[in-house]
Design a protein around this motif. Sequence first.
Motif, PDB file in Angstrom:
ATOM      1  N   LEU A 208      -5.631   2.794  -0.735  1.00 31.04           N
ATOM      2  CA  LEU A 208      -4.595   1.875  -1.205  1.00 31.04           C
ATOM      3  C   LEU A 208      -3.915   1.588  -0.097  1.00 31.04           C
ATOM      4  CD1 LEU A 208      -3.118   0.440  -3.625  1.00 31.04           C
ATOM      5  CD2 LEU A 208      -1.601   2.472  -3.691  1.00 31.04           C
ATOM      6  N   PHE A 209      -3.737   0.022   0.282  1.00 28.16           N
ATOM      7  CA  PHE A 209      -3.158  -0.150   1.496  1.00 28.16           C
ATOM      8  C   PHE A 209      -1.760  -0.916   0.865  1.00 28.16           C
ATOM      9  CE2 PHE A 209      -7.283  -0.195   2.767  1.00 28.16           C
ATOM     10  CZ  PHE A 209      -7.109   0.149   4.159  1.00 28.16           C
ATOM     11  N   GLN A 210      -0.496   0.128   1.072  1.00 30.93           N
ATOM     12  CA  GLN A 210       0.713  -0.271   0.572  1.00 30.93           C
ATOM     13  C   GLN A 210       1.626  -0.804   1.512  1.00 30.93           C
ATOM     14  OE1 GLN A 210       3.126   2.733  -2.111  1.00 30.93           O
ATOM     15  NE2 GLN A 210       3.794   2.738  -0.013  1.00 30.93           N
ATOM     16  N   ARG A 211       2.350  -1.802   1.438  1.00 32.43           N
ATOM     17  CA  ARG A 211       3.097  -2.463   2.128  1.00 32.43           C
ATOM     18  C   ARG A 211       4.447  -2.116   1.720  1.00 32.43           C
ATOM     19  NH1 ARG A 211       3.578  -8.982   2.975  1.00 32.43           N
ATOM     20  NH2 ARG A 211       4.109  -8.864   0.751  1.00 32.43           N
ATOM     21  N   THR A 212       4.810  -2.117   0.430  1.00 33.05           N
ATOM     22  CA  THR A 212       6.132  -1.858   0.028  1.00 33.05           C
ATOM     23  C   THR A 212       5.809  -0.767  -1.186  1.00 33.05           C
ATOM     24  OG1 THR A 212       7.062  -3.893   0.712  1.00 33.05           O
ATOM     25  CG2 THR A 212       8.169  -2.529  -0.972  1.00 33.05           C
ATOM     26  N   PRO A 213       6.587   0.535  -1.457  1.00 33.16           N
ATOM     27  CA  PRO A 213       6.338   1.173  -2.861  1.00 33.16           C
ATOM     28  C   PRO A 213       7.070   0.285  -3.878  1.00 33.16           C
ATOM     29  CG  PRO A 213       7.938   1.983  -1.286  1.00 33.16           C
ATOM     30  CD  PRO A 213       7.458   1.016  -0.570  1.00 33.16           C
ATOM     31  N   THR A 214       6.665   0.607  -5.057  1.00 35.69           N
ATOM     32  CA  THR A 214       6.928   0.367  -6.220  1.00 35.69           C
ATOM     33  C   THR A 214       7.698   1.145  -7.232  1.00 35.69           C
ATOM     34  OG1 THR A 214       5.133  -1.121  -6.442  1.00 35.69           O
ATOM     35  CG2 THR A 214       6.503  -0.706  -8.474  1.00 35.69           C
ATOM     36  N   TRP A 215       8.888   0.941  -7.746  1.00 31.89           N
ATOM     37  CA  TRP A 215       9.588   1.715  -8.581  1.00 31.89           C
ATOM     38  C   TRP A 215       8.969   1.864  -9.809  1.00 31.89           C
ATOM     39  CZ3 TRP A 215      13.852   4.666  -7.833  1.00 31.89           C
ATOM     40  CH2 TRP A 215      14.570   4.370  -6.954  1.00 31.89           C
ATOM     41  N   CYS A 310      -2.695  11.167  -6.032  1.00 35.83           N
ATOM     42  CA  CYS A 310      -2.827  12.699  -5.684  1.00 35.83           C
ATOM     43  C   CYS A 310      -4.318  13.129  -5.441  1.00 35.83           C
ATOM     44  CB  CYS A 310      -1.997  13.485  -6.425  1.00 35.83           C
ATOM     45  SG  CYS A 310      -0.284  13.099  -6.589  1.00 35.83           S
ATOM     46  N   ARG A 311      -5.145  12.511  -6.153  1.00 37.79           N
ATOM     47  CA  ARG A 311      -6.627  12.816  -5.953  1.00 37.79           C
ATOM     48  C   ARG A 311      -7.198  13.040  -4.622  1.00 37.79           C
ATOM     49  NH1 ARG A 311      -9.795  11.933 -10.787  1.00 37.79           N
ATOM     50  NH2 ARG A 311     -11.544  11.699  -9.376  1.00 37.79           N
ATOM     51  N   GLU A 312      -7.999  13.972  -4.487  1.00 33.23           N
ATOM     52  CA  GLU A 312      -8.720  13.940  -3.084  1.00 33.23           C
ATOM     53  C   GLU A 312      -9.391  13.106  -2.613  1.00 33.23           C
ATOM     54  OE1 GLU A 312     -11.057  17.639  -3.017  1.00 33.23           O
ATOM     55  OE2 GLU A 312      -9.274  18.848  -3.628  1.00 33.23           O
ATOM     56  N   ASN A 313      -9.912  12.158  -3.374  1.00 36.75           N
ATOM     57  CA  ASN A 313     -10.577  10.953  -2.915  1.00 36.75           C
ATOM     58  C   ASN A 313      -9.977   9.739  -2.737  1.00 36.75           C
ATOM     59  OD1 ASN A 313     -10.552  10.616  -5.767  1.00 36.75           O
ATOM     60  ND2 ASN A 313     -12.398   9.448  -5.808  1.00 36.75           N
ATOM     61  N   VAL A 314      -8.398   9.620  -2.864  1.00 39.71           N
ATOM     62  CA  VAL A 314      -7.484   8.760  -2.655  1.00 39.71           C
ATOM     63  C   VAL A 314      -6.517   8.992  -1.637  1.00 39.71           C
ATOM     64  CG1 VAL A 314      -5.838   7.329  -3.720  1.00 39.71           C
ATOM     65  CG2 VAL A 314      -7.736   8.234  -5.153  1.00 39.71           C
ATOM     66  N   THR A 315      -6.523   7.844  -0.745  1.00 39.89           N
ATOM     67  CA  THR A 315      -5.637   7.909   0.455  1.00 39.89           C
ATOM     68  C   THR A 315      -4.738   6.528   0.221  1.00 39.89           C
ATOM     69  OG1 THR A 315      -7.386   8.435   2.002  1.00 39.89           O
ATOM     70  CG2 THR A 315      -5.451   7.733   2.964  1.00 39.89           C
ATOM     71  N   VAL A 316      -3.218   6.847   0.589  1.00 32.20           N
ATOM     72  CA  VAL A 316      -2.463   5.803   0.763  1.00 32.20           C
ATOM     73  C   VAL A 316      -2.145   5.419   2.129  1.00 32.20           C
ATOM     74  CG1 VAL A 316      -0.099   5.130   0.159  1.00 32.20           C
ATOM     75  CG2 VAL A 316      -1.464   6.514  -1.416  1.00 32.20           C
ATOM     76  N   GLU A 317      -2.610   4.276   2.584  1.00 36.38           N
ATOM     77  CA  GLU A 317      -2.341   3.732   3.739  1.00 36.38           C
ATOM     78  C   GLU A 317      -1.160   2.916   3.941  1.00 36.38           C
ATOM     79  OE1 GLU A 317      -2.255   3.680   7.286  1.00 36.38           O
ATOM     80  OE2 GLU A 317      -4.402   4.592   6.648  1.00 36.38           O
ATOM     81  N   THR A 318      -0.171   3.311   4.832  1.00 33.39           N
ATOM     82  CA  THR A 318       0.997   2.541   4.854  1.00 33.39           C
ATOM     83  C   THR A 318       0.945   1.705   6.146  1.00 33.39           C
ATOM     84  OG1 THR A 318       2.239   4.383   5.909  1.00 33.39           O
ATOM     85  CG2 THR A 318       2.148   3.736   3.215  1.00 33.39           C
ATOM     86  N   THR A 319       0.108   2.120   7.006  1.00 38.46           N
ATOM     87  CA  THR A 319       0.017   1.153   8.216  1.00 38.46           C
ATOM     88  C   THR A 319      -0.551  -0.442   8.111  1.00 38.46           C
ATOM     89  OG1 THR A 319      -0.732   3.150   9.551  1.00 38.46           O
ATOM     90  CG2 THR A 319      -1.048   1.062  10.979  1.00 38.46           C
ATOM     91  N   GLY A 320      -0.052  -1.287   8.794  1.00 37.59           N
ATOM     92  CA  GLY A 320      -0.317  -2.799   8.295  1.00 37.59           C
ATOM     93  C   GLY A 320      -1.633  -2.945   8.670  1.00 37.59           C
ATOM     94  N   ILE A 321      -2.123  -4.062   7.959  1.00 40.73           N
ATOM     95  CA  ILE A 321      -3.495  -4.591   8.197  1.00 40.73           C
ATOM     96  C   ILE A 321      -3.437  -5.644   9.383  1.00 40.73           C
ATOM     97  CG2 ILE A 321      -5.140  -5.995   6.989  1.00 40.73           C
ATOM     98  CD1 ILE A 321      -4.470  -4.676   4.534  1.00 40.73           C
ATOM     99  N   ALA A 322      -4.297  -5.396  10.286  1.00 40.27           N
ATOM    100  CA  ALA A 322      -4.227  -6.289  11.307  1.00 40.27           C
ATOM    101  C   ALA A 322      -5.364  -7.479  11.029  1.00 40.27           C
ATOM    102  CB  ALA A 322      -4.893  -5.634  12.587  1.00 40.27           C
ATOM    103  N   ARG A 323      -6.468  -7.021  10.655  1.00 41.02           N
ATOM    104  CA  ARG A 323      -7.531  -8.103  10.333  1.00 41.02           C
ATOM    105  C   ARG A 323      -8.607  -7.283   9.419  1.00 41.02           C
ATOM    106  NH1 ARG A 323     -12.057  -6.939  13.509  1.00 41.02           N
ATOM    107  NH2 ARG A 323     -11.333  -5.596  15.375  1.00 41.02           N
ATOM    108  N   ILE A 324      -9.296  -8.063   8.801  1.00 37.68           N
ATOM    109  CA  ILE A 324     -10.602  -7.445   8.148  1.00 37.68           C
ATOM    110  C   ILE A 324     -11.876  -7.984   8.768  1.00 37.68           C
ATOM    111  CG2 ILE A 324     -12.166  -7.775   6.110  1.00 37.68           C
ATOM    112  CD1 ILE A 324      -9.366  -8.449   4.506  1.00 37.68           C
ATOM    113  N   ALA A 325     -12.827  -6.887   9.152  1.00 39.31           N
ATOM    114  CA  ALA A 325     -14.031  -6.940   9.720  1.00 39.31           C
ATOM    115  C   ALA A 325     -15.109  -7.019   8.781  1.00 39.31           C
ATOM    116  CB  ALA A 325     -14.210  -5.999  10.760  1.00 39.31           C
ATOM    117  N   PRO A 326     -16.431  -7.215   8.994  1.00 37.35           N
ATOM    118  CA  PRO A 326     -17.569  -7.355   8.172  1.00 37.35           C
ATOM    119  C   PRO A 326     -17.686  -5.983   7.452  1.00 37.35           C
ATOM    120  CG  PRO A 326     -18.067  -8.380  10.163  1.00 37.35           C
ATOM    121  CD  PRO A 326     -16.805  -7.973  10.454  1.00 37.35           C
TER     122      PRO A 326
END
Length: 517
Positions: A208-215, A310-326
């Motif tokens: 999950l690429f998160q820029r701002t968390p949600t209430w 909280c699942r082991e197969n889920v990551t929360v990524e808060t670093t910004g996205i630079a670009r998308i590659a193939p």
Amino acid sequence: MTETLSDNTDSTVPQIDVAIIGAGFGGLGAAIGLEQDGRGDFLIFERDAAVGGTWHVNTYPGAQCDIPSALYSFSFAPNPDWTRLYPLQPEIEAYLNDCTDRFGIRDRIRFGHEVLDATWNDEQARWVVRTSAGTWSARILIGALGPFSEPATPKIEGLESFSGTVFHSGKWDHQSSTKGRRIAVIGTGASAVQFVPRLAPEAAHLTLFQRTPTWILPHPDRPISESGRSLLRRFPPLQRAMRRTFDLFQEALVPGLIDHRSLLAPLTALGRAHLRRQVKDPVLREKLSPDYRFGCKRPTFSNKFYPALCRENVTVETTGIARIAPEGIVTTDGILHEVDVIVLGTGFTVSGHTGFRRIVGRDGKSLADRWPDGEMSSYRGTTVHGFPNFFMLLGPNSVVYTSQVVTIEAQVNYILAALRAMDTNAIAALEVSMRAQTTFAEHTDRKLAGSVWNSGGCSSYYLSPSGRNVTYWPGSVRNFTRRMSTIELGHYHCRSATFDMVSDSPDTALVTTKDLA
């Protein structure tokens, strides 16, 4: 009334009294209101093949309304058969289909008719509505475009180069399986909060690429048993009491949102407690902790979103996205996150809706021309200077902090009052004055200056690029419904074939829905 300023109307173009754009809650509500008022000469132009609007096209897993079903329905069409306190998408779509048939308006819906443009003819005082399947001339135009009808695609470098599957939550790709695949979700809005718990258990890995968390608050949703539904069927006043209870609860939030933000402290505490209870990892909890005031962005309900993260197969990524590659997504730290599927939970285009370019008023200027850079303005969220005989549902500064169906019903009452006033006073063209529109905008800005939306420390679709709140009504639900029960002709330029009447006095020519009933 069908009088126009000129009889040069093209006889080859079909003539109707009212044209409605869109068959969602707004368009259907307007059509039913017209039908019940004895104004059956209308057509709804709908680009899709079914009614429902956002509740027809948003079919992502877990799609659910965040307003209780008793309130998220027409007051004149209560539904005792809701199976949940908060309805899921299929039930809402079914309800709208039922209303369409119950009130006998399906035969006046033109499905597959996308409105290419609607242009005001000042000489004839009529709208020329050109669709993908024909052209019509209408005295009145009602825009029920829907603020959440156009998915917003983020401008990320290389998005088109991705070799996997990409789709927006508003256009869910049901043909592509996500089971056992590496999934990237961009965005953490209300839609993502609902579909992420559905995707996470079956994904090989979900980022999950998160820029701002949600209430997020605990979800009070509950199933309604058959015995409960039977009771509602037998005792209709009980459902009205439920609607009234939920309505009062929503109304109680308004003072905290607009004037007294300290009143939101209990909800703030509830949100933080919900996060602490469901997320034990302090690092993840910190990532998910909002740093802005509760209510600044749209809060949401969920009992499943935090556990999914909280699942082991889920990551929360808060670093910004630079670009998308193939192969996947590259963040600003240079790391490539390899994924097979990208799901865009990036919301909808509200202030830059393409429909604004298609509605062209006086002087050849479209709504987009009048509202450059998303600086939307209107009078009471319903009429716009430069656009005679045009009424907008859920327009700028019309949203009250409750069910949008409540907003729509109040606006339909206003439209009906306007049409009755036009009939009574032989008015062929009705246009709000710039003075009235500007005064309303200035009043709105003053009232909302200290609101949580304007000064809560976040950015959101509620605000224009300049920071003006273009979404919310500057007061309570009661204030909105009361103000929308009156059409003040003194705030309008009124024009007929025989006379002109122009007044900017707020105290003249009052015509109320009660007076005209």
